[in-house]
Design a protein around this motif. Structure first.
Motif, PDB file in Angstrom:
ATOM      1  N   PHE A   1       0.832  -1.203   0.000  1.00  0.00           N
ATOM      2  CA  PHE A   1       0.000   0.000   0.000  1.00  0.00           C
ATOM      3  C   PHE A   1       0.872   1.261   0.000  1.00  0.00           C
ATOM      4  O   PHE A   1       0.554   2.242  -0.679  1.00  0.00           O
ATOM      5  CB  PHE A   1      -0.949  -0.015   1.197  1.00  0.00           C
ATOM      6  N   ILE A   2       1.974   1.243   0.746  1.00  0.00           N
ATOM      7  CA  ILE A   2       2.914   2.373   0.726  1.00  0.00           C
ATOM      8  C   ILE A   2       3.388   2.613  -0.705  1.00  0.00           C
ATOM      9  O   ILE A   2       3.376   3.750  -1.197  1.00  0.00           O
ATOM     10  CB  ILE A   2       4.125   2.113   1.649  1.00  0.00           C
ATOM     11  N   ASP A   3       3.782   1.542  -1.394  1.00  0.00           N
ATOM     12  CA  ASP A   3       4.238   1.667  -2.786  1.00  0.00           C
ATOM     13  C   ASP A   3       3.133   2.247  -3.668  1.00  0.00           C
ATOM     14  O   ASP A   3       3.386   3.121  -4.506  1.00  0.00           O
ATOM     15  CB  ASP A   3       4.685   0.318  -3.332  1.00  0.00           C
ATOM     16  N   TYR A   4       1.909   1.748  -3.487  1.00  0.00           N
ATOM     17  CA  TYR A   4       0.757   2.220  -4.267  1.00  0.00           C
ATOM     18  C   TYR A   4       0.539   3.717  -4.055  1.00  0.00           C
ATOM     19  O   TYR A   4       0.388   4.480  -5.015  1.00  0.00           O
ATOM     20  CB  TYR A   4      -0.492   1.425  -3.863  1.00  0.00           C
ATOM     21  N   MET A   5       0.542   4.162  -2.811  1.00  0.00           N
ATOM     22  CA  MET A   5       0.311   5.573  -2.505  1.00  0.00           C
ATOM     23  C   MET A   5       1.449   6.444  -3.021  1.00  0.00           C
ATOM     24  O   MET A   5       1.215   7.498  -3.612  1.00  0.00           O
ATOM     25  CB  MET A   5       0.118   5.772  -0.997  1.00  0.00           C
ATOM     26  N   GLU A   6       2.686   6.004  -2.800  1.00  0.00           N
ATOM     27  CA  GLU A   6       3.835   6.807  -3.220  1.00  0.00           C
ATOM     28  C   GLU A   6       3.974   6.873  -4.738  1.00  0.00           C
ATOM     29  O   GLU A   6       4.577   7.802  -5.267  1.00  0.00           O
ATOM     30  CB  GLU A   6       5.109   6.293  -2.563  1.00  0.00           C
ATOM     31  N   ALA A   7       3.381   5.915  -5.436  1.00  0.00           N
ATOM     32  CA  ALA A   7       3.383   5.934  -6.901  1.00  0.00           C
ATOM     33  C   ALA A   7       2.256   6.807  -7.464  1.00  0.00           C
ATOM     34  O   ALA A   7       2.115   6.944  -8.674  1.00  0.00           O
ATOM     35  CB  ALA A   7       3.281   4.513  -7.450  1.00  0.00           C
ATOM     36  N   GLY A   8       1.431   7.387  -6.584  1.00  0.00           N
ATOM     37  CA  GLY A   8       0.390   8.297  -7.042  1.00  0.00           C
ATOM     38  C   GLY A   8      -1.026   7.771  -6.961  1.00  0.00           C
ATOM     39  O   GLY A   8      -1.966   8.465  -7.335  1.00  0.00           O
ATOM     40  N   ALA A   9      -1.220   6.530  -6.513  1.00  0.00           N
ATOM     41  CA  ALA A   9      -2.567   5.946  -6.329  1.00  0.00           C
ATOM     42  C   ALA A   9      -3.449   6.150  -7.560  1.00  0.00           C
ATOM     43  O   ALA A   9      -4.611   6.548  -7.451  1.00  0.00           O
ATOM     44  CB  ALA A   9      -3.216   6.513  -5.069  1.00  0.00           C
ATOM     45  N   ALA A  10      -2.899   5.869  -8.721  1.00  0.00           N
ATOM     46  CA  ALA A  10      -3.592   6.137  -9.987  1.00  0.00           C
ATOM     47  C   ALA A  10      -4.950   5.444 -10.101  1.00  0.00           C
ATOM     48  O   ALA A  10      -5.867   5.979 -10.733  1.00  0.00           O
ATOM     49  CB  ALA A  10      -2.700   5.721 -11.155  1.00  0.00           C
ATOM     50  N   GLU A  11      -5.108   4.292  -9.500  1.00  0.00           N
ATOM     51  CA  GLU A  11      -6.373   3.548  -9.618  1.00  0.00           C
ATOM     52  C   GLU A  11      -7.481   4.116  -8.734  1.00  0.00           C
ATOM     53  O   GLU A  11      -8.613   3.646  -8.798  1.00  0.00           O
ATOM     54  CB  GLU A  11      -6.140   2.071  -9.288  1.00  0.00           C
ATOM     55  N   ASP A  12      -7.159   5.132  -7.921  1.00  0.00           N
ATOM     56  CA  ASP A  12      -8.179   5.740  -7.064  1.00  0.00           C
ATOM     57  C   ASP A  12      -9.160   6.606  -7.849  1.00  0.00           C
ATOM     58  O   ASP A  12     -10.199   7.004  -7.324  1.00  0.00           O
ATOM     59  CB  ASP A  12      -7.536   6.574  -5.950  1.00  0.00           C
TER      60      ASP A  12
ATOM     61  N   ALA B   1      -9.963   5.966 -11.702  1.00  0.00           N
ATOM     62  CA  ALA B   1      -9.722   5.401 -13.030  1.00  0.00           C
ATOM     63  C   ALA B   1     -10.753   4.315 -13.331  1.00  0.00           C
ATOM     64  O   ALA B   1     -11.303   3.694 -12.417  1.00  0.00           O
ATOM     65  CB  ALA B   1      -8.318   4.789 -13.080  1.00  0.00           C
ATOM     66  N   ASN B   2     -11.003   4.108 -14.594  1.00  0.00           N
ATOM     67  CA  ASN B   2     -11.846   2.996 -15.054  1.00  0.00           C
ATOM     68  C   ASN B   2     -13.212   2.958 -14.379  1.00  0.00           C
ATOM     69  O   ASN B   2     -13.676   1.915 -13.955  1.00  0.00           O
ATOM     70  CB  ASN B   2     -11.127   1.663 -14.830  1.00  0.00           C
ATOM     71  N   GLY B   3     -13.865   4.120 -14.256  1.00  0.00           N
ATOM     72  CA  GLY B   3     -15.211   4.157 -13.685  1.00  0.00           C
ATOM     73  C   GLY B   3     -15.252   4.045 -12.179  1.00  0.00           C
ATOM     74  O   GLY B   3     -16.291   3.732 -11.611  1.00  0.00           O
ATOM     75  N   PHE B   4     -14.142   4.298 -11.522  1.00  0.00           N
ATOM     76  CA  PHE B   4     -14.053   4.232 -10.060  1.00  0.00           C
ATOM     77  C   PHE B   4     -13.490   5.552  -9.550  1.00  0.00           C
ATOM     78  O   PHE B   4     -12.570   6.113 -10.150  1.00  0.00           O
ATOM     79  CB  PHE B   4     -13.112   3.094  -9.637  1.00  0.00           C
ATOM     80  N   GLU B   5     -14.047   6.042  -8.433  1.00  0.00           N
ATOM     81  CA  GLU B   5     -13.528   7.262  -7.825  1.00  0.00           C
ATOM     82  C   GLU B   5     -13.542   7.134  -6.302  1.00  0.00           C
ATOM     83  O   GLU B   5     -14.593   6.929  -5.688  1.00  0.00           O
ATOM     84  CB  GLU B   5     -14.369   8.461  -8.240  1.00  0.00           C
ATOM     85  N   LEU B   6     -12.373   7.239  -5.702  1.00  0.00           N
ATOM     86  CA  LEU B   6     -12.251   7.194  -4.252  1.00  0.00           C
ATOM     87  C   LEU B   6     -12.746   8.505  -3.656  1.00  0.00           C
ATOM     88  O   LEU B   6     -12.400   9.577  -4.142  1.00  0.00           O
ATOM     89  CB  LEU B   6     -10.789   6.975  -3.853  1.00  0.00           C
ATOM     90  N   VAL B   7     -13.556   8.416  -2.604  1.00  0.00           N
ATOM     91  CA  VAL B   7     -13.989   9.592  -1.858  1.00  0.00           C
ATOM     92  C   VAL B   7     -13.206   9.661  -0.545  1.00  0.00           C
ATOM     93  O   VAL B   7     -12.689  10.706  -0.191  1.00  0.00           O
ATOM     94  CB  VAL B   7     -15.508   9.557  -1.601  1.00  0.00           C
ATOM     95  N   ALA B   8     -13.118   8.532   0.155  1.00  0.00           N
ATOM     96  CA  ALA B   8     -12.356   8.472   1.408  1.00  0.00           C
ATOM     97  C   ALA B   8     -11.927   7.043   1.669  1.00  0.00           C
ATOM     98  O   ALA B   8     -12.638   6.089   1.323  1.00  0.00           O
ATOM     99  CB  ALA B   8     -13.192   8.977   2.577  1.00  0.00           C
ATOM    100  N   ARG B   9     -10.759   6.896   2.262  1.00  0.00           N
ATOM    101  CA  ARG B   9     -10.256   5.583   2.668  1.00  0.00           C
ATOM    102  C   ARG B   9      -9.778   5.730   4.108  1.00  0.00           C
ATOM    103  O   ARG B   9      -8.937   6.571   4.406  1.00  0.00           O
ATOM    104  CB  ARG B   9      -9.097   5.147   1.769  1.00  0.00           C
ATOM    105  N   LEU B  10     -10.329   4.928   4.986  1.00  0.00           N
ATOM    106  CA  LEU B  10     -10.007   5.009   6.413  1.00  0.00           C
ATOM    107  C   LEU B  10      -9.472   3.669   6.892  1.00  0.00           C
ATOM    108  O   LEU B  10      -9.977   2.615   6.502  1.00  0.00           O
ATOM    109  CB  LEU B  10     -11.257   5.390   7.209  1.00  0.00           C
ATOM    110  N   HIS B  11      -8.476   3.739   7.760  1.00  0.00           N
ATOM    111  CA  HIS B  11      -7.815   2.529   8.244  1.00  0.00           C
ATOM    112  C   HIS B  11      -7.967   2.411   9.761  1.00  0.00           C
ATOM    113  O   HIS B  11      -7.799   3.400  10.474  1.00  0.00           O
ATOM    114  CB  HIS B  11      -6.318   2.566   7.908  1.00  0.00           C
ATOM    115  N   MET B  12      -8.245   1.220  10.226  1.00  0.00           N
ATOM    116  CA  MET B  12      -8.281   0.902  11.645  1.00  0.00           C
ATOM    117  C   MET B  12      -7.273  -0.224  11.865  1.00  0.00           C
ATOM    118  O   MET B  12      -7.635  -1.402  11.935  1.00  0.00           O
ATOM    119  CB  MET B  12      -9.685   0.472  12.077  1.00  0.00           C
TER     120      MET B  12
END
Length: 105
Positions: A22-33, A35-46
């Protein structure tokens, strides 16, 4: 696009490996957040429980599943998806429902 609330459970045995990816994904720009008909609004971690909560929008179930599929297949993260309504959509739907109930009188 449809709103979804997605709850995830990261298995204890893959949590460190998954969050390292996940660190790699975020540091690479989280492009899939967004893309392709998907849009991230919020991501929360517990992290104390290994739970994740995601608020997102997707054009259809395929776009939703496509976004989360890699985390499921690589790290065994289990996801539960629930469609959700905005306040405006809920008000509109309830007004229509109330009108139908009034018509039944």
């Amino acid at each position: 696009m449809q709103f979804y609330v997605v709850n995830g459970q990261v298995p204890s045995e893959t949590q460190d490996e998954g969050y390292t990816a996940f660190i790699d994904y975020m540091e690479a720009g989280a492009a899939e957040d967004k893309a392709n008909g998907f849009e991230l609004v919020a991501r929360l971690h517990m992290p104390e429980s290994g739970r994740i909560c995601v608020i997102c929008k997707a054009v259809d179930a395929k776009a939703l599943f496509r976004h989360f599929m890699v985390w499921r297949s690589m790290f065994g993260v289990e996801f539960e998806y629930s469609p959700a309504l905005t306040c405006g959509e809920m008000v509109e739907m309830q007004k229509q429902h109330n009108a139908r109930l009034g018509a039944a009188d």
